[in-house]
Motif scaffolding. Sequence first.
Motif, PDB file in Angstrom:
ATOM      1  N   ARG A 147     -23.110  10.921  27.107  1.00 56.18           N
ATOM      2  CA  ARG A 147     -23.031   9.795  26.164  1.00 56.18           C
ATOM      3  C   ARG A 147     -24.228   9.798  25.225  1.00 56.18           C
ATOM      4  NH1 ARG A 147     -21.703   6.705  30.912  1.00 56.18           N
ATOM      5  NH2 ARG A 147     -19.470   6.290  31.064  1.00 56.18           N
ATOM      6  N   ASN A 148     -25.414  10.136  25.800  1.00 53.20           N
ATOM      7  CA  ASN A 148     -26.608  10.167  24.936  1.00 53.20           C
ATOM      8  C   ASN A 148     -26.491  11.242  23.867  1.00 53.20           C
ATOM      9  OD1 ASN A 148     -27.978   8.079  26.187  1.00 53.20           O
ATOM     10  ND2 ASN A 148     -28.884   9.421  27.729  1.00 53.20           N
ATOM     11  N   VAL A 149     -25.898  12.388  24.259  1.00 58.46           N
ATOM     12  CA  VAL A 149     -25.704  13.450  23.262  1.00 58.46           C
ATOM     13  C   VAL A 149     -24.767  12.962  22.162  1.00 58.46           C
ATOM     14  CG1 VAL A 149     -24.743  15.745  22.900  1.00 58.46           C
ATOM     15  CG2 VAL A 149     -26.210  15.316  24.865  1.00 58.46           C
ATOM     16  N   LEU A 150     -23.675  12.302  22.628  1.00 64.24           N
ATOM     17  CA  LEU A 150     -22.747  11.756  21.622  1.00 64.24           C
ATOM     18  C   LEU A 150     -23.433  10.711  20.759  1.00 64.24           C
ATOM     19  CD1 LEU A 150     -19.531  11.374  23.815  1.00 64.24           C
ATOM     20  CD2 LEU A 150     -20.002  13.151  22.122  1.00 64.24           C
ATOM     21  N   LEU A 151     -24.260   9.866  21.426  1.00 60.10           N
ATOM     22  CA  LEU A 151     -24.969   8.845  20.658  1.00 60.10           C
ATOM     23  C   LEU A 151     -25.983   9.457  19.698  1.00 60.10           C
ATOM     24  CD1 LEU A 151     -25.546   6.156  23.415  1.00 60.10           C
ATOM     25  CD2 LEU A 151     -23.979   6.032  21.484  1.00 60.10           C
ATOM     26  N   GLU A 152     -26.632  10.535  20.160  1.00 60.21           N
ATOM     27  CA  GLU A 152     -27.577  11.199  19.256  1.00 60.21           C
ATOM     28  C   GLU A 152     -26.863  11.790  18.050  1.00 60.21           C
ATOM     29  OE1 GLU A 152     -29.628  14.029  21.590  1.00 60.21           O
ATOM     30  OE2 GLU A 152     -30.950  12.550  22.568  1.00 60.21           O
ATOM     31  N   SER A 153     -25.676  12.378  18.344  1.00 63.98           N
ATOM     32  CA  SER A 153     -24.905  12.892  17.207  1.00 63.98           C
ATOM     33  C   SER A 153     -24.484  11.744  16.292  1.00 63.98           C
ATOM     34  CB  SER A 153     -23.688  13.666  17.708  1.00 63.98           C
ATOM     35  OG  SER A 153     -22.806  12.798  18.408  1.00 63.98           O
ATOM     36  N   LYS A 267     -22.506  -0.154  18.707  1.00 69.74           N
ATOM     37  CA  LYS A 267     -22.215   0.805  19.793  1.00 69.74           C
ATOM     38  C   LYS A 267     -23.501   1.351  20.391  1.00 69.74           C
ATOM     39  CE  LYS A 267     -17.688   2.446  18.189  1.00 69.74           C
ATOM     40  NZ  LYS A 267     -16.954   3.616  17.699  1.00 69.74           N
ATOM     41  N   LEU A 268     -24.472   1.685  19.540  1.00 69.34           N
ATOM     42  CA  LEU A 268     -25.737   2.235  20.019  1.00 69.34           C
ATOM     43  C   LEU A 268     -26.477   1.231  20.896  1.00 69.34           C
ATOM     44  CD1 LEU A 268     -27.810   4.507  19.952  1.00 69.34           C
ATOM     45  CD2 LEU A 268     -28.755   3.514  17.872  1.00 69.34           C
ATOM     46  N   ALA A 269     -26.502  -0.041  20.474  1.00 68.48           N
ATOM     47  CA  ALA A 269     -27.161  -1.069  21.288  1.00 68.48           C
ATOM     48  C   ALA A 269     -26.455  -1.239  22.632  1.00 68.48           C
ATOM     49  CB  ALA A 269     -27.183  -2.389  20.518  1.00 68.48           C
ATOM     50  N   THR A 270     -25.104  -1.216  22.612  1.00 68.08           N
ATOM     51  CA  THR A 270     -24.343  -1.351  23.863  1.00 68.08           C
ATOM     52  C   THR A 270     -24.612  -0.196  24.814  1.00 68.08           C
ATOM     53  OG1 THR A 270     -22.622  -2.509  22.633  1.00 68.08           O
ATOM     54  CG2 THR A 270     -22.055  -1.677  24.824  1.00 68.08           C
ATOM     55  N   CYS A 271     -24.634   1.031  24.276  1.00 69.03           N
ATOM     56  CA  CYS A 271     -24.884   2.217  25.118  1.00 69.03           C
ATOM     57  C   CYS A 271     -26.304   2.210  25.664  1.00 69.03           C
ATOM     58  CB  CYS A 271     -24.621   3.488  24.319  1.00 69.03           C
ATOM     59  SG  CYS A 271     -22.886   3.737  23.918  1.00 69.03           S
ATOM     60  N   ARG A 272     -27.275   1.790  24.873  1.00 71.34           N
ATOM     61  CA  ARG A 272     -28.639   1.705  25.374  1.00 71.34           C
ATOM     62  C   ARG A 272     -28.759   0.704  26.521  1.00 71.34           C
ATOM     63  NH1 ARG A 272     -32.120   1.705  19.674  1.00 71.34           N
ATOM     64  NH2 ARG A 272     -31.903   3.934  19.248  1.00 71.34           N
ATOM     65  N   ASN A 273     -28.136  -0.455  26.352  1.00 69.96           N
ATOM     66  CA  ASN A 273     -28.161  -1.443  27.432  1.00 69.96           C
ATOM     67  C   ASN A 273     -27.446  -0.924  28.673  1.00 69.96           C
ATOM     68  OD1 ASN A 273     -29.540  -3.359  25.885  1.00 69.96           O
ATOM     69  ND2 ASN A 273     -27.640  -4.071  24.936  1.00 69.96           N
ATOM     70  N   PHE A 274     -26.346  -0.186  28.488  1.00 73.59           N
ATOM     71  CA  PHE A 274     -25.616   0.382  29.624  1.00 73.59           C
ATOM     72  C   PHE A 274     -26.453   1.417  30.369  1.00 73.59           C
ATOM     73  CE2 PHE A 274     -22.814   3.687  31.306  1.00 73.59           C
ATOM     74  CZ  PHE A 274     -22.098   2.940  32.228  1.00 73.59           C
ATOM     75  N   VAL A 275     -27.132   2.293  29.609  1.00 75.46           N
ATOM     76  CA  VAL A 275     -27.954   3.341  30.237  1.00 75.46           C
ATOM     77  C   VAL A 275     -29.133   2.727  30.964  1.00 75.46           C
ATOM     78  CG1 VAL A 275     -29.445   5.309  29.767  1.00 75.46           C
ATOM     79  CG2 VAL A 275     -27.227   5.134  28.637  1.00 75.46           C
TER      80      VAL A 275
END
Length: 292
Positions: A147-153, A267-275
Amino acid sequence: MDSLMKFATKDQEVEYWRNLAEKYKQELEETKEELEEFQVSSHELEKELETQLQHEEKKSKELTAANSRLQNECDQLREKLQKLQSDSHKRMVELEDNLAKVDGHKKELQKYIRELEQDNDDLERAKRATIVSLEDFEQRLNQALERNVLLESELDEKGQLLDTVQRLKDEARDLKQEIGVRKHQELVLKTSGDSLPGVTGLPMQDSGYAAQGNTPTTPTTPMGKVPPTPGLANGGTPSTPLTASARISALNIVGDLLRKVGSLESKLATCRNFVKDEPRNKQIANPSNSPR
Protein backbone atom coordinates in the motif's frame (compact mmCIF):
# COMPACT_ATOMS: atom_id res chain seq x y z
CA MET A 1 55.35 -124.81 94.55
CA ASP A 2 59.00 -125.46 95.41
CA SER A 3 58.05 -126.86 98.75
CA LEU A 4 55.68 -129.22 97.06
CA MET A 5 58.38 -130.55 94.70
CA LYS A 6 59.78 -133.77 95.59
CA PHE A 7 63.09 -135.01 94.50
CA ALA A 8 64.25 -138.55 94.31
CA THR A 9 67.67 -137.81 95.68
CA LYS A 10 69.40 -134.90 97.37
CA ASP A 11 71.75 -134.47 94.49
CA GLN A 12 68.86 -133.78 92.20
CA GLU A 13 67.56 -131.28 94.67
CA VAL A 14 70.98 -129.63 95.03
CA GLU A 15 71.37 -129.64 91.28
CA TYR A 16 67.98 -128.11 90.87
CA TRP A 17 68.65 -125.36 93.39
CA ARG A 18 72.07 -124.70 91.91
CA ASN A 19 70.68 -124.31 88.43
CA LEU A 20 67.92 -122.09 89.74
CA ALA A 21 70.49 -119.96 91.63
CA GLU A 22 72.60 -119.59 88.49
CA LYS A 23 69.56 -118.72 86.56
CA TYR A 24 68.61 -116.00 89.01
CA LYS A 25 72.20 -114.81 89.14
CA GLN A 26 72.35 -114.56 85.42
CA GLU A 27 69.04 -112.72 85.39
CA LEU A 28 70.43 -110.43 88.11
CA GLU A 29 73.48 -109.63 86.07
CA GLU A 30 71.36 -108.99 83.03
CA THR A 31 69.15 -106.80 85.14
CA LYS A 32 72.19 -104.93 86.48
CA GLU A 33 73.47 -104.42 82.98
CA GLU A 34 70.07 -103.24 81.88
CA LEU A 35 69.96 -100.99 84.95
CA GLU A 36 73.36 -99.52 84.14
CA GLU A 37 72.33 -99.04 80.56
CA PHE A 38 69.07 -97.50 81.73
CA GLN A 39 70.95 -95.21 84.12
CA VAL A 40 73.33 -94.15 81.37
CA SER A 41 70.53 -93.63 78.96
CA SER A 42 68.45 -91.86 81.61
CA HIS A 43 71.42 -89.62 82.47
CA GLU A 44 71.90 -88.79 78.84
CA LEU A 45 68.18 -88.25 78.50
CA GLU A 46 68.23 -86.05 81.57
CA LYS A 47 71.05 -83.95 80.10
CA GLU A 48 69.21 -83.76 76.85
CA LEU A 49 66.01 -82.83 78.65
CA GLU A 50 67.87 -80.21 80.66
CA THR A 51 69.28 -78.82 77.44
CA GLN A 52 65.85 -78.87 75.88
CA LEU A 53 64.43 -77.32 79.05
CA GLN A 54 66.96 -74.50 78.89
CA HIS A 55 66.25 -74.05 75.26
CA GLU A 56 62.52 -74.12 75.93
CA GLU A 57 62.92 -71.69 78.83
CA LYS A 58 64.91 -69.36 76.59
CA LYS A 59 62.33 -69.78 73.89
CA SER A 60 59.59 -69.22 76.48
CA LYS A 61 61.30 -65.99 77.58
CA GLU A 62 61.55 -64.88 73.99
CA LEU A 63 57.93 -65.79 73.42
CA THR A 64 56.97 -63.98 76.63
CA ALA A 65 58.83 -60.89 75.46
CA ALA A 66 57.24 -61.23 72.02
CA ASN A 67 53.89 -61.76 73.68
CA SER A 68 54.31 -58.65 75.80
CA ARG A 69 55.45 -56.70 72.73
CA LEU A 70 52.53 -58.05 70.72
CA GLN A 71 50.23 -57.28 73.64
CA ASN A 72 51.47 -53.70 73.62
CA GLU A 73 51.03 -53.54 69.86
CA CYS A 74 47.60 -55.10 70.24
CA ASP A 75 46.70 -52.46 72.84
CA GLN A 76 47.97 -49.73 70.53
CA LEU A 77 46.09 -51.22 67.59
CA ARG A 78 42.99 -51.53 69.77
CA GLU A 79 43.26 -47.87 70.69
CA LYS A 80 43.80 -46.98 67.03
CA LEU A 81 40.87 -49.17 66.06
CA GLN A 82 38.65 -47.51 68.64
CA LYS A 83 39.80 -44.11 67.43
CA LEU A 84 39.21 -45.13 63.83
CA GLN A 85 35.81 -46.52 64.74
CA SER A 86 34.86 -43.29 66.49
CA ASP A 87 36.22 -41.25 63.53
CA SER A 88 34.45 -43.49 61.05
CA HIS A 89 31.25 -43.21 63.06
CA LYS A 90 31.52 -39.44 63.07
CA ARG A 91 32.37 -39.50 59.38
CA MET A 92 29.44 -41.81 58.72
CA VAL A 93 27.12 -39.48 60.60
CA GLU A 94 28.46 -36.53 58.61
CA LEU A 95 28.07 -38.47 55.37
CA GLU A 96 24.52 -39.41 56.29
CA ASP A 97 23.76 -35.75 56.99
CA ASN A 98 25.37 -34.77 53.71
CA LEU A 99 23.45 -37.52 51.96
CA ALA A 100 20.20 -36.23 53.43
CA LYS A 101 21.13 -32.70 52.31
CA VAL A 102 22.09 -33.97 48.85
CA ASP A 103 18.81 -35.88 48.60
CA GLY A 104 16.90 -32.76 49.56
CA HIS A 105 18.90 -30.67 47.08
CA LYS A 106 18.34 -33.34 44.44
CA LYS A 107 14.60 -33.23 45.04
CA GLU A 108 14.69 -29.43 44.80
CA LEU A 109 16.69 -29.67 41.56
CA GLN A 110 14.25 -32.20 40.14
CA LYS A 111 11.37 -29.90 41.06
CA TYR A 112 13.25 -26.98 39.52
CA ILE A 113 13.94 -29.05 36.39
CA ARG A 114 10.25 -29.90 36.08
CA GLU A 115 9.41 -26.22 36.47
CA LEU A 116 12.02 -25.35 33.86
CA GLU A 117 10.63 -27.97 31.50
CA GLN A 118 7.14 -26.57 32.04
CA ASP A 119 8.45 -23.04 31.45
CA ASN A 120 10.28 -24.30 28.38
CA ASP A 121 7.06 -25.81 27.06
CA ASP A 122 5.25 -22.55 27.75
CA LEU A 123 8.03 -20.64 26.01
CA GLU A 124 7.91 -22.98 23.03
CA ARG A 125 4.13 -22.52 22.77
CA ALA A 126 4.62 -18.77 23.10
CA LYS A 127 7.39 -18.98 20.50
CA ARG A 128 5.13 -20.83 18.09
CA ALA A 129 2.36 -18.33 18.73
CA THR A 130 4.86 -15.50 18.26
CA ILE A 131 6.09 -17.03 15.01
CA VAL A 132 2.49 -17.30 13.79
CA SER A 133 1.80 -13.71 14.85
CA LEU A 134 5.07 -12.61 13.25
CA GLU A 135 4.12 -14.33 10.02
CA ASP A 136 0.73 -12.63 10.18
CA PHE A 137 2.45 -9.36 11.00
CA GLU A 138 4.92 -9.84 8.13
CA GLN A 139 2.02 -10.55 5.80
CA ARG A 140 0.24 -7.43 7.02
CA LEU A 141 3.50 -5.50 6.81
CA ASN A 142 4.02 -6.66 3.24
CA GLN A 143 0.49 -5.59 2.44
CA ALA A 144 1.14 -2.26 4.15
CA LEU A 145 4.41 -1.92 2.20
CA GLU A 146 2.55 -2.63 -1.00
CA ARG A 147 0.00 0.00 0.00
CA ASN A 148 2.87 2.36 0.81
CA VAL A 149 4.38 1.72 -2.61
CA LEU A 150 1.02 2.44 -4.19
CA LEU A 151 0.67 5.52 -2.02
CA GLU A 152 4.16 6.66 -2.95
CA SER A 153 3.28 6.25 -6.59
CA GLU A 154 0.08 8.15 -5.92
CA LEU A 155 2.13 10.77 -4.05
CA ASP A 156 4.41 11.08 -7.04
CA GLU A 157 1.32 11.41 -9.21
CA LYS A 158 0.01 13.95 -6.69
CA GLY A 159 3.21 15.94 -6.99
CA GLN A 160 2.95 15.85 -10.71
CA LEU A 161 -0.73 16.84 -10.43
CA LEU A 162 0.19 19.65 -8.02
CA ASP A 163 2.75 20.89 -10.51
CA THR A 164 0.15 20.59 -13.23
CA VAL A 165 -2.42 22.41 -11.08
CA GLN A 166 0.07 25.13 -10.33
CA ARG A 167 0.81 25.51 -14.01
CA LEU A 168 -2.91 25.47 -14.76
CA LYS A 169 -3.47 28.10 -12.06
CA ASP A 170 -0.76 30.25 -13.61
CA GLU A 171 -2.25 29.63 -17.01
CA ALA A 172 -5.75 30.45 -15.72
CA ARG A 173 -4.39 33.66 -14.25
CA ASP A 174 -2.77 34.43 -17.58
CA LEU A 175 -6.06 33.59 -19.30
CA LYS A 176 -7.94 35.92 -16.96
CA GLN A 177 -5.42 38.67 -17.68
CA GLU A 178 -5.68 38.01 -21.41
CA ILE A 179 -9.49 38.05 -21.20
CA GLY A 180 -9.25 41.35 -19.42
CA VAL A 181 -6.95 42.67 -22.15
CA ARG A 182 -9.28 41.45 -24.87
CA LYS A 183 -12.26 43.03 -23.15
CA HIS A 184 -10.30 46.24 -22.96
CA GLN A 185 -9.42 45.96 -26.65
CA GLU A 186 -13.04 45.26 -27.57
CA LEU A 187 -14.08 48.26 -25.49
CA VAL A 188 -11.49 50.39 -27.28
CA LEU A 189 -12.66 49.08 -30.63
CA LYS A 190 -16.26 49.82 -29.76
CA THR A 191 -15.44 53.32 -28.62
CA SER A 192 -13.34 53.82 -31.74
CA GLY A 193 -16.18 52.53 -33.97
CA ASP A 194 -18.65 54.84 -32.29
CA SER A 195 -16.35 57.85 -32.77
CA LEU A 196 -15.71 56.96 -36.46
CA PRO A 197 -19.03 55.93 -38.01
CA GLY A 198 -17.65 55.74 -41.50
CA VAL A 199 -15.37 52.88 -40.64
CA THR A 200 -17.59 51.01 -38.21
CA GLY A 201 -17.48 47.61 -39.86
CA LEU A 202 -13.78 47.64 -40.61
CA PRO A 203 -11.47 45.77 -38.28
CA MET A 204 -8.98 47.97 -36.54
CA GLN A 205 -5.39 47.06 -35.88
CA ASP A 206 -4.62 46.86 -32.16
CA SER A 207 -2.14 49.48 -31.17
CA GLY A 208 -0.75 47.34 -28.36
CA TYR A 209 -1.11 50.09 -25.80
CA ALA A 210 -3.52 48.22 -23.54
CA ALA A 211 -1.48 45.01 -23.43
CA GLN A 212 1.86 46.70 -23.02
CA GLY A 213 3.43 45.60 -19.75
CA ASN A 214 0.28 43.74 -18.61
CA THR A 215 0.23 40.51 -20.62
CA PRO A 216 2.55 37.84 -19.01
CA THR A 217 4.28 35.09 -20.89
CA THR A 218 2.17 31.98 -21.39
CA PRO A 219 3.39 28.82 -19.48
CA THR A 220 3.73 25.52 -21.22
CA THR A 221 0.57 23.42 -21.36
CA PRO A 222 0.87 20.31 -19.06
CA MET A 223 0.22 16.78 -20.38
CA GLY A 224 -1.55 18.05 -23.53
CA LYS A 225 -4.91 18.33 -21.74
CA VAL A 226 -5.26 22.12 -21.97
CA PRO A 227 -5.71 23.76 -25.34
CA PRO A 228 -2.80 25.94 -26.42
CA THR A 229 -2.85 29.52 -25.17
CA PRO A 230 -2.49 32.31 -27.66
CA GLY A 231 1.01 33.64 -27.95
CA LEU A 232 2.03 37.25 -28.34
CA ALA A 233 2.86 38.76 -31.68
CA ASN A 234 5.98 40.76 -32.37
CA GLY A 235 4.24 43.97 -31.46
CA GLY A 236 2.94 42.57 -28.13
CA THR A 237 -0.58 41.81 -29.40
CA PRO A 238 -2.10 38.33 -29.29
CA SER A 239 -1.96 36.41 -32.53
CA THR A 240 -5.34 34.53 -32.15
CA PRO A 241 -8.14 35.09 -29.64
CA LEU A 242 -9.35 32.33 -27.21
CA THR A 243 -12.83 31.01 -27.80
CA ALA A 244 -15.39 30.55 -25.02
CA SER A 245 -15.38 26.78 -25.40
CA ALA A 246 -11.59 26.69 -24.94
CA ARG A 247 -11.83 28.76 -21.77
CA ILE A 248 -14.64 26.59 -20.39
CA SER A 249 -12.72 23.36 -21.16
CA ALA A 250 -9.61 24.77 -19.46
CA LEU A 251 -11.61 25.70 -16.34
CA ASN A 252 -13.25 22.24 -16.30
CA ILE A 253 -9.84 20.57 -16.51
CA VAL A 254 -8.58 22.70 -13.62
CA GLY A 255 -11.63 21.77 -11.51
CA ASP A 256 -11.20 18.05 -12.24
CA LEU A 257 -7.53 18.21 -11.28
CA LEU A 258 -8.35 19.97 -8.03
CA ARG A 259 -10.97 17.33 -7.16
CA LYS A 260 -8.44 14.53 -7.93
CA VAL A 261 -5.84 16.20 -5.72
CA GLY A 262 -8.34 16.50 -2.86
CA SER A 263 -9.37 12.82 -3.15
CA LEU A 264 -5.70 11.76 -3.22
CA GLU A 265 -4.98 13.80 -0.10
CA SER A 266 -7.92 12.19 1.74
CA LYS A 267 -6.80 8.69 0.65
CA LEU A 268 -3.23 9.42 1.76
CA ALA A 269 -4.38 10.62 5.19
CA THR A 270 -6.59 7.52 5.58
CA CYS A 271 -3.76 5.15 4.62
CA ARG A 272 -1.33 6.86 6.98
CA ASN A 273 -3.76 6.54 9.87
CA PHE A 274 -4.37 2.88 8.94
CA VAL A 275 -0.63 2.08 8.82
CA LYS A 276 -0.03 3.81 12.18
CA ASP A 277 -3.03 2.32 13.97
CA GLU A 278 -2.70 -1.28 12.71
CA PRO A 279 0.50 -2.28 14.68
CA ARG A 280 -0.81 -0.47 17.78
CA ASN A 281 -4.15 -2.26 17.65
CA LYS A 282 -2.42 -5.59 17.08
CA GLN A 283 -0.18 -5.12 20.12
CA ILE A 284 -3.16 -4.13 22.26
CA ALA A 285 -5.22 -7.07 21.00
CA ASN A 286 -2.42 -9.67 21.48
CA PRO A 287 -0.21 -8.57 24.42
CA SER A 288 0.78 -12.17 25.30
CA ASN A 289 2.11 -12.89 21.82
CA SER A 290 4.40 -9.88 21.69
CA PRO A 291 8.12 -10.82 21.51
CA ARG A 292 9.94 -10.66 24.82
